[in-house]
Structure formats: structure tokens, C-alpha cells
Design a protein around this motif. Structure first.
Motif, PDB file in Angstrom:
ATOM      1  N   ARG B 180       0.844  -1.198   0.000  1.00 21.92           N
ATOM      2  CA  ARG B 180       0.000   0.000   0.000  1.00 21.92           C
ATOM      3  C   ARG B 180       0.881   1.250   0.000  1.00 21.92           C
ATOM      4  NH1 ARG B 180      -2.733  -1.666   5.180  1.00 21.92           N
ATOM      5  NH2 ARG B 180      -3.327   0.540   5.361  1.00 21.92           N
ATOM      6  N   ASN B 181       0.326   2.319  -0.530  1.00 17.31           N
ATOM      7  CA  ASN B 181       1.071   3.589  -0.561  1.00 17.31           C
ATOM      8  C   ASN B 181       1.546   3.942   0.854  1.00 17.31           C
ATOM      9  OD1 ASN B 181       0.145   3.744  -3.220  1.00 17.31           O
ATOM     10  ND2 ASN B 181      -1.606   5.055  -2.660  1.00 17.31           N
ATOM     11  N   ASN B 182       2.718   4.539   0.937  1.00 16.66           N
ATOM     12  CA  ASN B 182       3.163   5.041   2.242  1.00 16.66           C
ATOM     13  C   ASN B 182       3.719   6.459   2.105  1.00 16.66           C
ATOM     14  OD1 ASN B 182       5.739   4.748   1.232  1.00 16.66           O
ATOM     15  ND2 ASN B 182       6.323   3.054   2.590  1.00 16.66           N
ATOM     16  N   GLN B 183       4.436   6.893   3.102  1.00 22.59           N
ATOM     17  CA  GLN B 183       4.935   8.283   3.089  1.00 22.59           C
ATOM     18  C   GLN B 183       6.024   8.531   2.043  1.00 22.59           C
ATOM     19  OE1 GLN B 183       5.626   5.875   5.354  1.00 22.59           O
ATOM     20  NE2 GLN B 183       7.222   6.477   6.811  1.00 22.59           N
ATOM     21  N   PHE B 184       6.561   7.464   1.471  1.00 23.52           N
ATOM     22  CA  PHE B 184       7.684   7.606   0.537  1.00 23.52           C
ATOM     23  C   PHE B 184       7.310   7.404  -0.934  1.00 23.52           C
ATOM     24  CE2 PHE B 184       9.622   5.975   4.534  1.00 23.52           C
ATOM     25  CZ  PHE B 184      10.390   7.078   4.845  1.00 23.52           C
ATOM     26  N   SER B 185       6.293   6.563  -1.150  1.00 23.01           N
ATOM     27  CA  SER B 185       6.068   6.144  -2.534  1.00 23.01           C
ATOM     28  C   SER B 185       4.670   5.590  -2.728  1.00 23.01           C
ATOM     29  CB  SER B 185       7.097   5.065  -2.900  1.00 23.01           C
ATOM     30  OG  SER B 185       6.857   4.539  -4.185  1.00 23.01           O
ATOM     31  N   ASP B 186       4.219   5.646  -3.963  1.00 25.89           N
ATOM     32  CA  ASP B 186       3.033   4.885  -4.333  1.00 25.89           C
ATOM     33  C   ASP B 186       3.409   3.417  -4.445  1.00 25.89           C
ATOM     34  OD1 ASP B 186       1.509   7.170  -4.525  1.00 25.89           O
ATOM     35  OD2 ASP B 186       1.849   7.401  -6.688  1.00 25.89           O
ATOM     36  N   SER B 187       2.469   2.588  -4.029  1.00 24.86           N
ATOM     37  CA  SER B 187       2.637   1.144  -4.205  1.00 24.86           C
ATOM     38  C   SER B 187       2.012   0.732  -5.538  1.00 24.86           C
ATOM     39  CB  SER B 187       1.961   0.396  -3.058  1.00 24.86           C
ATOM     40  OG  SER B 187       1.864  -0.978  -3.353  1.00 24.86           O
ATOM     41  N   SER B 188       2.487  -0.378  -6.085  1.00 25.77           N
ATOM     42  CA  SER B 188       1.905  -0.886  -7.335  1.00 25.77           C
ATOM     43  C   SER B 188       0.539  -1.502  -7.104  1.00 25.77           C
ATOM     44  CB  SER B 188       2.842  -1.927  -7.952  1.00 25.77           C
ATOM     45  OG  SER B 188       2.975  -3.041  -7.087  1.00 25.77           O
ATOM     46  N   THR B 189       0.193  -1.771  -5.842  1.00 22.42           N
ATOM     47  CA  THR B 189      -1.014  -2.558  -5.581  1.00 22.42           C
ATOM     48  C   THR B 189      -1.977  -1.896  -4.603  1.00 22.42           C
ATOM     49  OG1 THR B 189       0.292  -3.778  -3.947  1.00 22.42           O
ATOM     50  CG2 THR B 189       0.009  -4.824  -6.098  1.00 22.42           C
ATOM     51  N   ASP B 190      -1.879  -0.594  -4.430  1.00 16.26           N
ATOM     52  CA  ASP B 190      -2.812   0.066  -3.514  1.00 16.26           C
ATOM     53  C   ASP B 190      -4.172   0.179  -4.199  1.00 16.26           C
ATOM     54  OD1 ASP B 190      -4.275   2.030  -1.939  1.00 16.26           O
ATOM     55  OD2 ASP B 190      -2.360   2.383  -0.938  1.00 16.26           O
ATOM     56  N   SER B 191      -5.202  -0.382  -3.546  1.00 16.71           N
ATOM     57  CA  SER B 191      -6.520  -0.402  -4.178  1.00 16.71           C
ATOM     58  C   SER B 191      -7.090   1.015  -4.308  1.00 16.71           C
ATOM     59  CB  SER B 191      -7.479  -1.276  -3.361  1.00 16.71           C
ATOM     60  OG  SER B 191      -7.502  -0.815  -2.023  1.00 16.71           O
ATOM     61  N   GLY B 192      -6.561   1.947  -3.551  1.00 12.77           N
ATOM     62  CA  GLY B 192      -7.037   3.331  -3.633  1.00 12.77           C
ATOM     63  C   GLY B 192      -6.390   4.138  -4.756  1.00 12.77           C
ATOM     64  N   GLY B 193      -5.513   3.510  -5.503  1.00 14.09           N
ATOM     65  CA  GLY B 193      -4.826   4.239  -6.575  1.00 14.09           C
ATOM     66  C   GLY B 193      -3.626   5.002  -6.051  1.00 14.09           C
ATOM     67  N   GLN B 194      -3.097   5.884  -6.888  1.00 18.70           N
ATOM     68  CA  GLN B 194      -1.869   6.596  -6.515  1.00 18.70           C
ATOM     69  C   GLN B 194      -2.138   7.753  -5.574  1.00 18.70           C
ATOM     70  OE1 GLN B 194      -0.253   6.452 -10.906  1.00 18.70           O
ATOM     71  NE2 GLN B 194       1.393   7.113  -9.577  1.00 18.70           N
ATOM     72  N   LYS B 195      -1.178   8.033  -4.745  1.00 18.82           N
ATOM     73  CA  LYS B 195      -1.277   9.138  -3.788  1.00 18.82           C
ATOM     74  C   LYS B 195      -0.301  10.247  -4.167  1.00 18.82           C
ATOM     75  CE  LYS B 195      -0.163   9.909   1.171  1.00 18.82           C
ATOM     76  NZ  LYS B 195      -1.377  10.177   1.952  1.00 18.82           N
ATOM     77  N   TRP B 196       0.841   9.870  -4.709  1.00 19.48           N
ATOM     78  CA  TRP B 196       1.924  10.838  -4.939  1.00 19.48           C
ATOM     79  C   TRP B 196       2.265  11.032  -6.416  1.00 19.48           C
ATOM     80  CZ3 TRP B 196       2.934  13.190  -0.510  1.00 19.48           C
ATOM     81  CH2 TRP B 196       2.823  12.467   0.688  1.00 19.48           C
TER      82      TRP B 196
END
Lengths: 412, 412
Positions: B180-196
Motif C-alpha cells: 500500500r502507498n506510504n509516506q515515501f512512494s506509491d505502491s503498485s497494488t494500492d486499491s485506492g490508486g496513486q497518492k503521490w
């Protein structure tokens, strides 16, 4: 002076001879290295025809133990370097009645036909073998070797001429008995105890008939008394096609040192099996085995089919997974299999030990769960310091030696 | 005449030279043969510290996948020829809050301590490695190589000085993000889509800090955009410590050709993973994965312990077996793993591919279920015609090259 002139100086002779010796040594070592992957590799107990029969598995396709509980197929035989072996016509023990015999005979004939079909359907990949010498010729053609054997002679009923029928169909090894006493022999695991005190009179006749035909006589599953009597009676060496050493684990399916030594003295061979429950004491709920046997027997019973073999196999794996959840399995380890190998090799010598892993018939341990894992065993042999010559014996030569001896004795 | 007398006859010179040439050729060929088993063999993603932590597994003892779902231990590393690799400090993604960071940091420190303890408890078997050159020296001593890496930088919170703390503890690889996305990067598999839109500003700072320290930056699990930005930003080559090729199977965890080519051009490496669900489309009930993750997280949560680690691990395996019965697993096959190897080797070249099987972290397919199965992969490489020099790169040299480059860049 002219004579002296023709001789090279001593130091050149020295270097010359030294180099020749080094060259020969290095070449020999290279040849041994190259030979590693070229040993004939046969297993004396492949129960896979059962799966091919009941689930119509296409043996040329890739399955897996992890997904399907299937341990042998062509792709994995290639990966594991397994050239083939004895493919089993197995029949479970039923009642000693004419009706029971008739039904078992029908099933054994069907299993034999399935093996023939397997070879017929993939003539570039498999070839039937009947003589000891066939294996090498088939391997040289890049094919897998299909010898046939019978596990449990029960389907022969009391008519030994049926043995001739199976011989004519290509069968070259006959195992007398399975987990319960039958008309030929006491079993090592019949809960009712012994019925014959070893071999029955008909069992003795069966051995004589097998000798006359040139079939190898297999005493795996038989009671120790039957094994002892068979060794005395048979004109050619006895095989234990899938067994272990009771010195390592006291289980009736395993064989005591006294009889193993006698087996070696009479030229016979024990083929080490990999069935977890025979290798060492395990911590398994004892309700697991009866349920597992029930699942097997439901699977194998023709009338349990729902018409579609794929779905049937899926139902079987589902039952096994449910059983694993209910009573967790505990598998022995590859190191346990190696213990049985090294113990019998020490006791009996490399001419009297081989591979009979019981693939697709209950065999398979942690880290040795299908034929693609076999190179691990050979690697362990080499780490232990076994010579390539001894490994060649264990991996196949001993097995076909027994067949060649049986053939020759029948001919003479 | 005396001068002529000292010279050997021409034919002896000929034989002499011929033998020397043959001898040198045969020796060279032997050396290549012998070299086979001597490649340094490292895996960039060993999740085993999690098991050592939660179940206090003694890594010097023998476990099995079949009985315990354990894929790495010392006996099987020896059998599989695996010399070691990067042992992972993994932390699951939690809330992006100070409290979440604090709890994750505690867990990451604990995991680091567990790795240290593992080495301290078996000093004859394991040794910590921090520099690229350490691996060879440790292997030469007959020990297993323990580099440390971080999977998911989440425990660092927003305080990048903590990266220095882990560097000081020996960590030499940092993976920015997990599922899941965190404070450093978008994850490839976050169901919420990209954050950064790829890397966050803090993620870019993290890469700069890792570069300055001399750590390898790992973009496995990161969104493609983050990978692309990291390749542009990082002063030293990026690693994908356990990933696959999306050309073979379109899954967000896999990487498209365009980025893989760019990875190779920038000197980076993809380490091929063996997690079944990433390798190819499987026919698995989709309710299986969430339940499996639940079982994992129950297992790992410290408060789910009943006080006895042995019983805890048994409870975990029981839950997995029950899940297998409820929603049968389907594992990809060793042939699928090989497909990802061969595809990326063809696309990127042998300097840019390696092993990152995700052992004990979700990896493992049919016929490649633990580290003792690794020789099967090397055998397949050889059957495919890969040179020993290329196999040496893939099995370890590429991995330590990245570390050496990162070290050197930080020093300069």
C-alpha cells in the motif's frame, strides 16, 4: 654413436612419461564426471498407472504434487533423470472367493491395458521393455523404459496359467501379496495375524511358475516367514521392490538384518521405498491413515466416478486437503530415505540396493516429493563418497541384473 | 655434433607439444566443470527472519515446506547450494501516523535484533556481511552470508536519520514501499490508486540519503511511476529485489519491458521472484488470498501468541491447511519461474537478472518450494545453454556488484 643419437635425453623421457600419465588420469576423471548424468536410472515401483487409469491423466503433461498429488509424469521424469522402471498393475486385496478373483482379474487386465495405451499414445516418449537388456536400448533412443509388474497376485485366483497370460502381456515381476493375507502368502501387515505360516502351497507353486517363465519374484509386503521361504525356494534372486530396514524403524513392512543379509547372499536386492510411515516413527493422529485409505479407495472404485475424470481427480485432491486440515500429515524427510539407503548399503553392499520409491502409491517425503527431486538423492550419494560405479548399480544395474538372471534361468 | 646431440628428435618435440596443449585444454575444461558448484549463490529476498522472530525457529535445524511451510534453513541451504543473501527486515504497512510509525519502528528494530541473534547463535554457520566484497570471504570460510535489507521503509516515519541507524546496524538495501502507498512512494497494488504520482518528496529525500550512505535502493512493490522516477534520481543502480516481467503476466507487481530496459541501461538488476500469483494467471478462488493474508497477520501479530512459539507455529500451519481445504491453492510451476528468468535475460542481458525468490514471504511454486530445489533452476540454465560465467553473474555477482557500486559512490 649413431645408436646413442636416436635416444632422447632422460629428462625428456621423464617429462614425456609424466605428461602421459597426467593426461590419462585427467581424461579418466573427466570421463567419470561426464558419466554422472548417464547412469541408467530405474525405479522398481511406479504406481502411476493407477492415476492414468482412474483419472485419465496424460502422463506426457506436467502435473505436480503440490497442486495435484501427482508424482510422476514425463516432464518431471526428464528433469529428475529418471529413465523409467517397473510400472505397476496393482490390485487391492478383496475376498478370497471366485467372485472376488474374477473382479480383481478384470481390474488387473484393465490396468495392464492402460499401461499399453500409455505407451501406444506416446511412442516417441515411452517403450515397453521385457528383457533386462531392453532398458539400455530404449534409453539410447531417448525414450522412457516401461517394464510391467504385478503388485498383489490376488487377481490370478487359483489359476496359475493366468500368470502366463500376464507374462505374455509383458509382465516380468510378480509381487505375491499386499497389506492382507491372500491365497499365496501371509502379509506383513494383516491385523488377523498369519494364515499360512509364510507361503501357502499355491504361493510356492506361483514362485515355481514365475521361475519357469523368467519373472522376478517380489516379496515386498510379504511376511518375513514368506520372504525367508521364498529365498530358499526361488531359483533366482528375490526382489523387495519397495521396502526398508527394520533396524532403523521397527515396522512389519521393514525387513530385519538377518533376512536382508540372506537376501544379499542369495543375490537379491532391496529397493528402498519412501513412504513416510515406514521410514520412522511419526507424530500423526492415528485416525489419519484409515481415512486416507478410504479416500484412496473411493477414488479408485470405478462406480464412484461422476463421469468426468478431471472433476474426479479434483474431488480426490479436495478430500485429501480436508483430511490434511483435520489430521495434519507428517512427512518423513529425505534424510530418512537416505538413512535407509546408507544402512542397507553398509549391511548388504552396493550390488543389493536400489530405488523403489513407491511413487504415486504412498511414497514421497519432505524434500523428495516427486521424481524431479531424485537428483538430490544422487547428490547425497556423491557427498557420501559413493563411487560412480556403485551409484550406477544402485540406480538401475542391480534391478536389470535380477531380470537378466531370471530370464537366463528360465531359458536354461 | 655435441650440439646436435642435445636436441631431442623432432617427433618427440611434436608429441611433447601436443601433450602439453591437450593437458592444458583438459585442465581448463575440468576447471570449468569444477567451477559449476562454486558459484557464489545469493538470494536478495529472504523473509525467513519473520519466522525466526515469531516462532523462534532454530534456523540451524531442518524444517520442511511439506510439514511446516518453512522454506529456508541451514541444512537445506547447504543442500541447495544457497550461500545466503539479503535477510529482510519486513514491516507491514500501517497508518501514516506518528503512532503507526512508532509501532512499526519498534518492530523493525526487533526484527533487526533477531537477525543479529541468528548470526550470534550460530557463529560457525552464519556471518554478517555489509560490503559487497564480504560475501566471497564469508563463503570461503564455509559460512552463510547474512546481508540485511529493509522491505517497506514505513518504520522510518518522517525521520530519515533513522536510515542512518539501520545503516549502522548493517542494513545495506532499502525497499521504499510494500503493498500500500506510504509516506515515501506509491505502491503498485494500492486499491485506492496513486497518492503521490510516484515518489513523494520524502521518498526522493530517502533515495538521496540511501545514496549518500551507500545503500542499494529497492523498488520492488513500488508503482511503475516511482520506479521510473527512482531510476532518474538515484546516483547508483536500482534493484528490484523480488519482481517479474509484466510482458509474461500483466500484474501490477510485474514490470513492463520499457522500464526493465531502462533498468538495464542504468545498470540495475531485477531479481526474479517465485510468488505463484505474480507469475501467471491462476485458477484460485479469489477469497483465498484475503484469508491467507489474515492468517499471516494473525500469526505475526505479537498479541496473538499463546506464549509457546512451537504451538503458535503449529496453529499457523493448521490454519493454512484448513484454508487449503476450503479454497484449494494453485501454485505456479518451476517452468513459470524459468519463463520469467529467460524472458528478462533475453530482454536485459545476464548482467541485469538475479534471484529474489521471496522465500518464506510468499514465494515457492510446484517443484521449487524451498531452497533445496534451487539446483533444478541451475540445471535448467545449463540445459538452456547459459555459460558458467553468465550463471555466476545471475546467481550472485550482479547483486554484490550493485552493492559495491553503491558503496563506492558514497565514498567518492
Amino acid at each position: 654413436m649413431p645408436v646413442k643419437n636416436r635416444q632422447p635425453e632422460p629428462r625428456y623421457i621423464f617429462i614425456f612419461v609424466f605428461l602421459i600419465i597426467m593426461f590419462v588420469l585427467v581424461q579418466a576423471s573427466q570421463a567419470a564426471e561426464k558419466h554422472k548424468d548417464e547412469h541408467m536410472f530405474l525405479d522398481s515401483h511406479l504406481d502411476t498407472p493407477l492415476l492414468v487409469d482412474f483419472s485419465a491423466l496424460d502422463i506426457t503433461k506436467r502435473y505436480s504434487w503440490q497442486n495435484d498429488y501427482v508424482q510422476v509424469d514425463l516432464p518431471r521424469m526428464k528433469e529428475g533423470g529418471l529413465d523409467g522402471g517397473f510400472w505397476v498393475i496393482y490390485t487391492p486385496q478383496g475376498p478370497l472367493t471366485q467372485d472376488g478373483y474374477a473382479r480383481a482379474l478384470k481390474e488387473a487386465r484393465q490396468r495392464n491395458a492402460v499401461i499399453d495405451k500409455m505407451v501406444r499414445d506416446a511412442p516417441d516418449d515411452f517403450a515397453l521393455a521385457v528383457q533386462g537388456q531392453d532398458a539400455r536400448a530404449i534409453i539410447a533412443q531417448g525414450k522412457r523404459v516401461v517394464y510391467k509388474s504385478i503388485e498383489n497376485a490376488y487377481p490370478l485366483g487359483e489359476d496359475l496359467s493366468l500368470l502366463d497370460e500376464f507374462y505374455a502381456a509383458g509382465v516380468r515381476m510378480v509381487g505375491l501379496v499386499h497389506t492382507r493375507n491372500n491365497q499365496f502368502s501371509d502379509s506383513s501387515t494383516d491385523s488377523g495375524g498369519q494364515k499360512w505360516g509364510g507361503l501357502s502351497p499355491l504361493g510356492k507353486e506361483l514362485i515355481a511358475r514365475a521361475n519357469a517363465l523368467g519373472m522376478v519374484v517380489d516379496l515386498s509386503h510379504a511376511h518375513d516367514d514368506a520372504l525367508e521361504q521364498a529365498m530358499a525356494l526361488s531359483k533366482t534372486p528375490i526382489i523387495l521392490s519397495h521396502s526398508g530396514a527394520s533396524q532403523l524403524y521397527t515396522h512389519p513392512r521393514n525387513v530385519p538384518d538377518r533376512l536382508l543379509k540372506q537376501l544379499a547372499e542369495t543375490g537379491g536386492v532391496i529397493q528402498i521405498n519412501s513412504l513416510s510411515g515406514y521410514l520412522r516413527k511419526l507424530n500423526v493422529d492415528r485416525r489419519r491413515l484409515p481415512e486416507l485409505i478410504k479416500i484412496y479407495s473411493e477414488y479408485r472404485a470405478p462406480d464412484s466416478a461422476n463421469g468426468e475424470v478431471g472433476a474426479k481427480h479434483i474431488a480426490y485432491t479436495a478430500k485429501r486437503r480436508a483430511l490434511d486440515a483435520k489430521y495434519p500429515p507428517q512427512y518423513a524427510d529425505i534424510s530418512d530415505v537416505l538413512d535407509h539407503f546408507f544402512y542397507t548399503l553398509e549391511l548388504m553392499g552396493p550390488e543389493h540396493v536400489g530405488f523403489g520409491m513407491d511413487w504415486d502409491g504412498g511414497g514421497g517425503v519432505a524434500n523428495l516429493q516427486d521424481v524431479s527431486d531424485l537428483p538430490k538423492v544422487l547428490a547425497a550419494f556423491r557427498n557420501r563418497g559413493l563411487s560412480e560405479a556403485d551409484i550406477a548399480k544402485i540406480s538401475g544395474e542391480n534391478l536389470i541384473r535380477l531380470l537378466a538372471v531370471a530370464e537366463k534361468a528360465a531359458r536354461d
